[in-house]
Each structure stands twice: as structure tokens, then as C-alpha cells.
Design an enzyme around this catalytic site. Structure first.
Site, PDB file in Angstrom:
ATOM      1  CG  HIS A   1     -11.640 -56.690  10.332  1.00 26.90           C
ATOM      2  ND1 HIS A   1     -10.689 -55.803  10.786  1.00 26.90           N
ATOM      3  CD2 HIS A   1     -11.272 -57.024   9.084  1.00 26.90           C
ATOM      4  CE1 HIS A   1      -9.791 -55.597   9.840  1.00 26.90           C
ATOM      5  NE2 HIS A   1     -10.116 -56.336   8.797  1.00 26.90           N
TER       6      HIS A   1
ATOM      7  CE  LYS B   1     -16.293 -46.858  21.386  1.00 32.01           C
ATOM      8  NZ  LYS B   1     -15.118 -47.653  21.177  1.00 32.01           N
ATOM      9  NE  ARG B   2     -21.679 -46.792  11.878  1.00 29.55           N
ATOM     10  CZ  ARG B   2     -21.940 -46.957  10.581  1.00 29.55           C
ATOM     11  NH1 ARG B   2     -21.091 -46.501   9.667  1.00 29.55           N
ATOM     12  NH2 ARG B   2     -23.053 -47.520  10.190  1.00 29.55           N
TER      13      ARG B   2
ATOM     14  CE  LYS C   1     -18.852 -50.219  17.317  1.00 28.43           C
ATOM     15  NZ  LYS C   1     -17.400 -50.504  17.337  1.00 28.43           N
TER      16      LYS C   1
ATOM     17  CB  THR D   1      -8.538 -48.702  15.892  1.00 29.66           C
ATOM     18  OG1 THR D   1      -9.783 -48.474  15.251  1.00 29.66           O
ATOM     19  CG2 THR D   1      -7.916 -49.984  15.374  1.00 29.66           C
TER      20      THR D   1
ATOM     21  CE  LYS E   1      -7.792 -44.303  15.203  1.00 30.62           C
ATOM     22  NZ  LYS E   1      -8.999 -44.560  14.416  1.00 30.62           N
TER      23      LYS E   1
HETATM   24  C1  GLG Z   1     -14.025 -54.019  12.950  1.00 29.71           C
HETATM   25  C2  GLG Z   1     -14.180 -54.302  14.420  1.00 29.71           C
HETATM   26  C3  GLG Z   1     -13.271 -53.476  15.316  1.00 29.71           C
HETATM   27  C4  GLG Z   1     -11.859 -53.467  14.782  1.00 29.71           C
HETATM   28  C5  GLG Z   1     -11.874 -52.984  13.339  1.00 29.71           C
HETATM   29  C6  GLG Z   1     -10.501 -53.040  12.712  1.00 29.71           C
HETATM   30  O1  GLG Z   1     -15.508 -54.193  14.834  1.00 29.71           O
HETATM   31  O2  GLG Z   1     -13.281 -53.998  16.615  1.00 29.71           O
HETATM   32  O3  GLG Z   1     -11.041 -52.630  15.538  1.00 29.71           O
HETATM   33  O4  GLG Z   1     -12.711 -53.793  12.550  1.00 29.71           O
HETATM   34  O5  GLG Z   1      -9.977 -54.322  12.816  1.00 29.71           O
HETATM   35  N1  GLG Z   1     -15.940 -53.346  11.682  1.00 29.71           N
HETATM   36  C7  GLG Z   1     -14.953 -52.957  12.417  1.00 29.71           C
HETATM   37  O6  GLG Z   1     -14.792 -51.800  12.627  1.00 29.71           O
END
Ligand code: GLG
Length: 824
Positions: free
Chosen positions: A360, A552-553, A558, A663, A667
Site C-alpha cells: 500500500h 484525510k490523515r 498529503k 480512496t 468517494k
Molecule cells: C494506504 C495508502 C493509500 C491507499 C490505501 C489503500 O496510503 O494511498 O489508498 O492504503 O490502499 N495507508 C494507506 O492508507
């Protein structure tokens, strides 16, 4: 047992009965919380019927199953979702109304199941929703943390404060079934001995140490438009010794319960880090506890089917959601070799046909590495096995290419001091397939992160499965007016499980009538959010303004920092405009939300800066309300359900190459929100699906980032002139006075002395230009409406149904079970 009836009288009777018999409440003395709970229990009864039927059907058919191992499941609330899936929302609304309650109020009583940090955990929840909807024989496995992700408060100085999220409070959790009979022992510490088994062979044996017990709790996951109901099995740690009578008799009460407390501590808290590793011993123990219990359960079920071990990979697929469950690889090898008596190669062949691994992130600080001494101490036998896996792997690599550098680079053990186990490499070596989560990310996985592994294994092992989100929660449930308009326009709700149908909206994109309806729904959703903001934060925002959202976090990559710097720029410009010029300005409400990891200093400073700027801007009457800044505290799934449908534009502005997919971008677009984004993660595929004229994209491309960093390293950072003005205004104390200004010193230094690693300065001008385009475009309501409609229309690809099917076909090799037929 006769199935539950879904007429109003039966439902009312069930709710009253649960109030009296389950909750022990007098029916004449019920509050919202009690009625919510009684309602939830009555819905659970209905789900349970589907759950049992599904498990029965799977059991009878005994197909290959997939187990999704994830340390995080960010589920959110369950009641509304279950009511929709069971198609009983309307009759429940009527039933609770008769009892004197409003269903929407009751829904608010539920606490979020927040057993995750962000995207990774929410993705797991979306995939479980899809797997249940598509009748796949798939179970999730996870941990039942007593404390989910912390609750975030913002204090009066604008700082984040963390409070524990004791979600399993005294009210109990109607959405789980404790399985008192499903318990396994999990071992830690101890030593390795050699033993001779029944066949007279010498085997390693893990002896001594501590043991705790894992107990299962099942969380039903309803499918949509099916009788199928999925399951997430969560493990809670329990003590094996309940009570130490010897200590108690000695008068040492504390000690007598200490063991129990220690054991239960293991699953007490979710580590609150997103995309960042903190190598704590307790975390390593959680990871092992999780995989040990899950594998024991999987093997127990497999053995009941009377198959031979060689058939294991034909019956079982295990997906590792990130590296967190990677210890399952050496654990299965240990079980097969040490306990089941298979030889190493036969065991390893099985292991590598069972596991697959989803990566991820490519951020180095997020890649898990565990120190060898710590692992040796906690898991002595696993450490030996990892060494052996590595040895055999390196021997094979060496046969192909004896370059020392290469061997060092691909070694599972990093030769640092102390040595480290690179969990991502272990996951690659022990899996048959590795996938990234968006096209660009999967490319980077192949060309950078696991480059050397690609040249060894060949490229086929590394694939892309672009993330998806469930349209059930993220449109059907969160945006009822838009849902109804879409259903009416497309002539039925087939689209909810076949999201490509949304393409059918394209032909209405220019239809003025349809546009008006569409934008009216957007306005209603903005009014809903505006009232939430008024009621909870006492800030007045005008729903006719452009709602610009970044939730988001909080993370440097970001770039919420860039967003707030842009807000300051906008504010300063507004101050300079004449009354006449202001008439032409698009009013904006800039909304932020998100948690910072408790120990992440820079991210916490960004939160402080946003709140400090908000204080000043929101109280400055001289700008005629043309700009408002709102920080929504404690962003979570339930808040997202209100926020997402209300966005005009949302920001997904990570430095190119850093956000694996994202993601929330999906949404927002699904709900007709436009996005302002960098050429990163899934933004790119969203652009390809909805058309580049319907997305505002800007910024340095991923393949240019390294060059710029290199330049900056040798020649320093040349701060963008507009940014310079903004930074000066912060430094001069315009926001919060001179004392506060000094607090922001270290934050500003991340741009200058720190080398601006995330390219805020390099991208600033392009960012402001893109924002200007947003303002201009918003002035033309028809043009905006058209884009908004085309956004939703183009989102079919991003359904979690498509993504889950891809996993099932390309990785798990499983087929749906026919629940209805199999159940009779
Ligand atoms: C990770 C990534 C995101 C991703 C999510 C799901 O940073 O970019 O969309 O996984 O695959 N830690 C996360 O949230």
C-alpha cells in the site's frame, strides 16, 4: 425456527422484546440509546438468519475460500447499512416512529467501529462489503481492539488532543457474536529444542515461554441484493490463567489479576500510525498473535474437510493486507515442518501457493522492519525460519547472478546494526502474487521498490489492482437524494451492484432540468453539512459558497500544509480587493479534517496552523464572508458520510509518487464532487475514466520529483515569490501574534532548511493557477453541473465489486457460492 417477519407489528414486537429481555428496560422508560440498541439487536437477529444460511451454504459446497488478513478494519456504523442491505429501512422507520422515535436520531446513537487508521483499513471494509455482496466465500480476519483510533479534540489553542476511543463501553456492541467456543493458544518467547517425532525424525520444537489465548468475535457483514452475509472474525486476547489464588490468599490482589490484565493488554489498543512504522515490541506481539490465531482457525476448518496438505492451496487463499500479517508466512512454514512433519520444500511449496501480498505504500518510513534481536527474543523459532527462507532464496538468486551488491539488496535481512528483518521482502518471497493499489503505484512497486525482485522472479508476479470503494455506503446510504435521482433516471437500482450502469447518466449531462435537480441535491447536502458545522462548531457558512474539502490523515506527503498556505494567499489577496472587485469573487468555504499520529510533530503543527488561520479569517468582517476556514475535529467514517456528498471540490494534492492510490478521491467523485489533484495515485485513473476536462490537475510529475529534490539538495530551495509573501505573513505574527509565529518556525523550516522534500514551493504556482481555474469554472453553473454529472457517470470502474472480482480472478482463484440454491 420460523424466519423473522418484516411487517411493522412484528418489528415493533421484536424491538420491545429486546428492550425488556436483552436490555432489561421498562418499556415505558426508554431513551434513544436504549431504543437504538434494541433496534440493533432486532436487526442483528435478521442478519443472523442470513449469516447462518451463508455459512451453511459454504460449508456444504466446500469451495476454495479466501481469507483477508488485515490488522485494520475501519467499518464505521453498522445499523443503517444493515437496514439497507436487508431492505427494511422504510418499515423500520415506521416501526420506531410508532414507538415514538425518529430512526435518523437512533442511527446517531451508534459509535463507529473505528478499528483502523485511514485508507488501508477502510479499503478492507469496502472489500468485505463487496465480497459479501458478490457471494464470495471470503472471510476477514482482524483484531478486536478495545480502543479504536483515538478521538481527536481540537483545544481552544488549535492543537490536537487525543482521547481514548473506548468504543466497547458499558453499552455493549450488538454487532458482534462472541464465540466462547472458538479459542486458540498463542505462544511467545521461550526457546527452540530438537525433538524426535513419532516417525523417528528429528524436528525443531518451540518450547517454553508465555501463552495467551485468542478468542473469536464474529462481525456479520451484510451483502446487498443477496441473502448472503459475510463475516469478519476478530480476535481478542484473554488470559489462560484466570485468577492467581496463591497471590490472592497472600493478600496480593493486584498480582492475582496482573496476568489477566497483561494478556488482555495485547489487543487493547490500535497503533495510531498511518503510513509510518513505530517498531514497538507490543505491536510485533499483536502481529504474531493475529496471524497465529487466524492460521490455527483456518487450518482447523481445512482439516474438517478431510483433505490432504497438498490440497491446502486449492482450498485456501490468504491475502496479506500490507506487511502487517507477514509473519503468517514463517508461521505456516513452522506449522507444516515442525508440527505436521512435512519436509521443508514440500511445506514451502504450499506456503508460496497460499499467500498473496498487497503493498500500500512506497514511502520508506512506512516499510516495516523488525530488529532481529527483538524477533529472536519474542519468536525464536520464526527467526530461525526467516533465516532459512532467506538462505535458500539467496542461494537461488546467486545461481542466476552472483553480484554481491544484488544479494545484499534483496536479502530479507538488512545488515544494519542491529540487523533488521525487511518484512516487505519476506512478503514478496513468500507470496505467489504481489499487487499495488493503483496503476502508477504498481509501476513504482515494479521499477523502484521491488525492482531487483522483478528481475529475479519476472514481471508476472507483480500486478496492479486499482482500489475500489463500496457504492452501498458511499452513495446509496450517504447520499439518499442522489441515490433516488439516479435510480429514477436509470429505471431501477441495478446500478448499485453494477456500477458501470452510471454511464447511463452521461446523456443527461447537458439537460438543463436534470442539471437543476442534480445541483439542488448538492445544495441540500451542503445545507446539511453547514448545519452540522453550525451546531457543532458554531461557525456560520453559506451553503451557496464553493465548498472546498480536504479530509484525510494529516501527513506531510498529503500536503495539507500547501492547502493552508494557499488559503493564506487567498486571504491576503481578498484584503487588497475593492468592493467592486469583490463582486467577482467566488465565495469559498475551505474545510479540513483528519487526525495526525500522536507523535508526529510536523503534522500537529499543520493542524495548529490551520486552526490559527481559521480563527483570524473567520473573525475578519472586512472580507465580507468571502472566505471561511473550518477544521472538523475527529474525522471518521460517519462524518465522511456527511462531508463527502457536500463537496464541490476536494483536494488530493500529494507530491507525485507518494500517495499509493487514495480512496477518498473516489468517494468524492462518485458523489458528483470535482477534484483538484496532482498527477498521483488513483487520481490518474479517475482522470482517464471521467475525462481530463472534468478534473483540475496540476503539479510536478512523479518522474521529475527526484530531479528536483536533487537540485534542491545541491543548490538550496528557491522559494516561490508568492509563497514567500505568505511565509512572511506567518512569521510577522499576522496569525495569532508574534508568540504564535515562533511556534510555526520549525514548520516553515521544513520548506527552507529541510530542503522542501514534498515540493510545496516547486508546485505552489501551479497550485494557485489550478485554484484560479476552479473559481472561474464555478461561476458557470451549467458548465459545473455538467462536469459534476460526468464525474459520477464515469465512476463505474472504481466500485469495490470490480476490485474484489479482480482479486478473486487474478489472485485467489475463487468463485461465488450460490447461497440460495445451496441453502435449500
Ligand atoms: C494506504 C495508502 C493509500 C491507499 C490505501 C489503500 O496510503 O494511498 O489508498 O492504503 O490502499 N495507508 C494507506 O492508507
Amino acid at each position: 425456527m420460523a424466519p423473522k417477519k418484516n411487517d411493522k407489528a412484528s418489528i415493533k414486537k421484536d424491538i420491545v422484546q429486546h428492550s425488556v429481555e436483552t436490555l432489561c428496560r421498562n418499556p415505558y422508560n426508554l431513551d434513544k440509546l436504549a431504543v437504538y440498541q434494541a433496534t440493533a439487536y432486532s436487526v442483528r437477529d435478521r442478519l443472523l438468519e442470513d449469516w447462518n444460511m451463508t455459512q451453511e451454504a459454504i460449508h456444504k459446497e466446500n469451495p476454495k475460500r479466501c481469507y483477508y488478513l488485515s490488522m485494520e478494519f475501519l467499518i464505521g456504523r453498522a445499523l443503517d447499512n444493515a437496514l439497507h442491505c436487508l431492505e427494511v429501512k422504510d418499515v423500520y422507520k415506521e416501526s420506531v416512529k410508532d414507538l415514538g422515535f425518529n430512526l435518523e436520531d437512533l442511527l446517531q446513537q451508534e459509535r463507529d467501529a473505528a478499528l483502523g487508521n485511514g485508507g488501508l483499513g477502510r479499503l478492507a471494509a469496502c472489500y468485505m462489503d463487496a465480497a459479501a455482496t458478490l457471494d464470495y466465500p471470503t472471510w476477514g480476519y482482524g483484531l478486536r481492539y478495545q480502543y479504536g483510533i483515538f478521538k481527536q479534540l481540537i483545544n481552544s489553542d488549535g492543537y490536537q488532543i487525543e482521547m481514548p476511543d473506548y468504543w466497547l463501553d458499558s453499552n455493549g456492541n450488538p454487532w458482534e457474536f462472541p464465540r466462547n467456543d472458538v479459542r486458540y493458544e498463542v505462544q511467545f518467547y521461550g526457546y527452540v529444542a530438537t525433538k524426535v517425532n513419532e516417525k523417528g525424525e528429528s524436528r525443531m520444537s518451540w518450547e517454553g515461554g508465555d501463552r495467551v489465548q485468542a478468542m473469536a468475535y464474529d462481525v456479520p457483514i451484510p451483502g446487498f441484493d443477496t441473502k448472503g452475509c459475510g463475516n469478519i472474525r476478530l480476535w481478542a486476547s484473554k488470559s489462560l490463567k484466570t485468577f492467581d489464588f496463591a497471590s490472592f490468599n497472600d493478600g496480593d490482589y493486584d498480582r492475582s489479576v496482573a496476568d489477566q490484565k497483561n494478556a488482555e493488554n495485547l489487543t487493547s489498543v490500535l497503533y495510531p500510525n498511518d503510513n509510518h512504522l513505530v517498531g514497538k515490541e507490543l505491536r510485533l506481539k499483536q502481529e504474531y498473535f493475529f496471524v497465529s490465531a487466524s492460521l490455527q482457525d483456518i487450518i482447523h476448518r481445512f482439516k474438517r474437510s478431510n483433505c490432504a496438505w497438498k490440497d491446502f492451496p486449492d482450498k485456501v487463499a490468504v491475502q496479506l493486507n500490507d506487511t502487517h500479517p507477514t509473519l503468517a508466512i514463517p508461521e505456516l512454514q513452522r506449522i507444516l515442518v515442525d508440527i505436521e512433519g512435512l519436509d521443508w520444500d514440500a511445506a514451502w511449496d504450499i506456503v508460496t501457493r497460499v499467500f498473496a501480498f498487497t503493498n500500500h505504500t512506497v514511502l520508506p518510513e512506512a516499510l516495516e522492519c523488525w530488529s532481529v534481536p527483538m524477533m529472536e527474543h519474542i519468536l525464536p523459532r520464526h527467526m530461525q525460519i526467516v533465516y532459512d527462507i532467506n538462505l535458500f532464496f539467496l542461494q537461488k538468486v546467486e545461481k542466476m547472478n552472483s553480484d554481491r551488491g544484488l544479494l545484499n539488496r534483496v536479502s530479507i535481512i538488512e545488515e544494519s546494526n542491529p540487523q533488521q528483518v525487511r518484512m516487505a521482502y519476506l512478503a514478496v518471497v513468500g507470496s505467489h502474487t504481489v499487487n499495488g493499489v493503483a496503476a502508477l503505484h504498481s509501476d513504482l512497486v515494479k521499477t523502484e521498490l521491488f525492482k531487483d525482485f522483478v528481475s529475479y522472479y519476472g514481471p508476472e508476479k507483480f500486478i496492479n489492482i486499482t482500489n475500489g470503494i463500496t457504492p452501498r455506503r458511499w452513495l446509496y446510504q450517504a447520499n439518499p437524494d442522489l441515490r433516488d435521482l439516479i435510480t429514477e433516471t436509470l429505471g431501477g437500482n441495478h446500478w448499485v451492484t453494477h456500477l458501470d450502469d452510471l454511464k447511463g447518466l452521461t446523456k443527461y449531462a447537458d439537460d438543463a432540468d436534470f442539471q437543476a435537480k442534480w445541483m439542488n441535491i448538492k445544495l441540500k447536502n451542503k445545507v446539511r453539512l453547514a448545519s452540522w458545522i453550525k451546531a457543532n462548531l458554531d461557525i456560520t457558512v453559506d451553503p451557496r459558497s464553493l465548498f472546498d474539502i480536504q479530509v484525510k490523515r494529516i501527513h506531510e506527503y498529503k500536503r495539507q500544509f500547501m492547502n493552508i498556505l494557499g488559503v493564506i494567499y487567498r486571504y491576503k489577496n481578498l484584503q487588497l480587493l475593492s468592493a467592486e472587485e469583490r463582486k467577482d469573487v467566488t465565495p469559498r468555504v475551505v474545510i479540513f479534517g483528519g487526525k495526525s499520529a500522536p507523535g508526529y510533530y510536523v503534522a500537529k503543527m499543520v493542524i495548529k496552523l490551520i486552526n490559527t488561520v481559521a480563527q483570524v479569517v473567520n473573525n475578519d468582517d472586512s472580507i465580507d464572508g468571502l472566505l471561511k476556514v473550518v477544521y472538523i475535529p475527529d474525522y471518521n467514517v460517519s462524518l465522511a458520510e456527511i462531508i463527502v456528498p457536500a463537496s464541490d471540490i476536494s483536494q488530493h494534492i500529494s507530491t507525485a509518487g507518494t500517495e499509493a492510490a487514495g480512496t477518498s478521491n473516489m468517494k468524492f467523485v462518485l458523489n458528483g464532487g470535482l477534484i483538484l489533484g496532482t498527477v498521483d495515485g488513483a487520481n490518474i485513473e479517475i482522470r482517464d475514466e471521467i475525462g481530463e476536462e472534468n478534473i483540475f490537475m496540476f503539479g510536478t510529475l512523479a518522474d521529475k520529483v527526484a530531479d528536483i529534490r536533487h537540485q534542491q539538495k545541491y543548490h538550496g530551495v528557491e522559494i516561490d515569490p508568492n509563497l514567500q509573501v505568505v511565509l512572511q505573513s506567518i512569521q510577522s505574527g499576522e496569525f495569532g501574534g508574534p508568540e504564535t509565529a515562533s511556534v510555526f518556525g520549525p514548520l516553515i523550516n521544513t520548506l527552507t532548511y529541510g530542503g522542501d522534500y514534498y515540493l510545496i514551493s516547486a508546485d505552489f504556482e501551479k497550485y494557485l493557477d489550478a485554484q484560479d481555474k476552479v473559481d472561474e469554472t464555478y461561476k458557470d453553473t451549467a458548465a459545473w453541473a455538467k462536469k459534476s454529472i460526468l464525474c459520477t457517470a464515469g465512476m463505474g470502474f472504481f466500485s469495490s465489486d470490480r476490485a474484489t472480482r479482480e482479486y478473486a480472478d487474478k489472485i485467489w482463484n475463487i468463485k461465488p457460492v450460490n447461497i440460495k440454491e445451496a441453502a435449500v
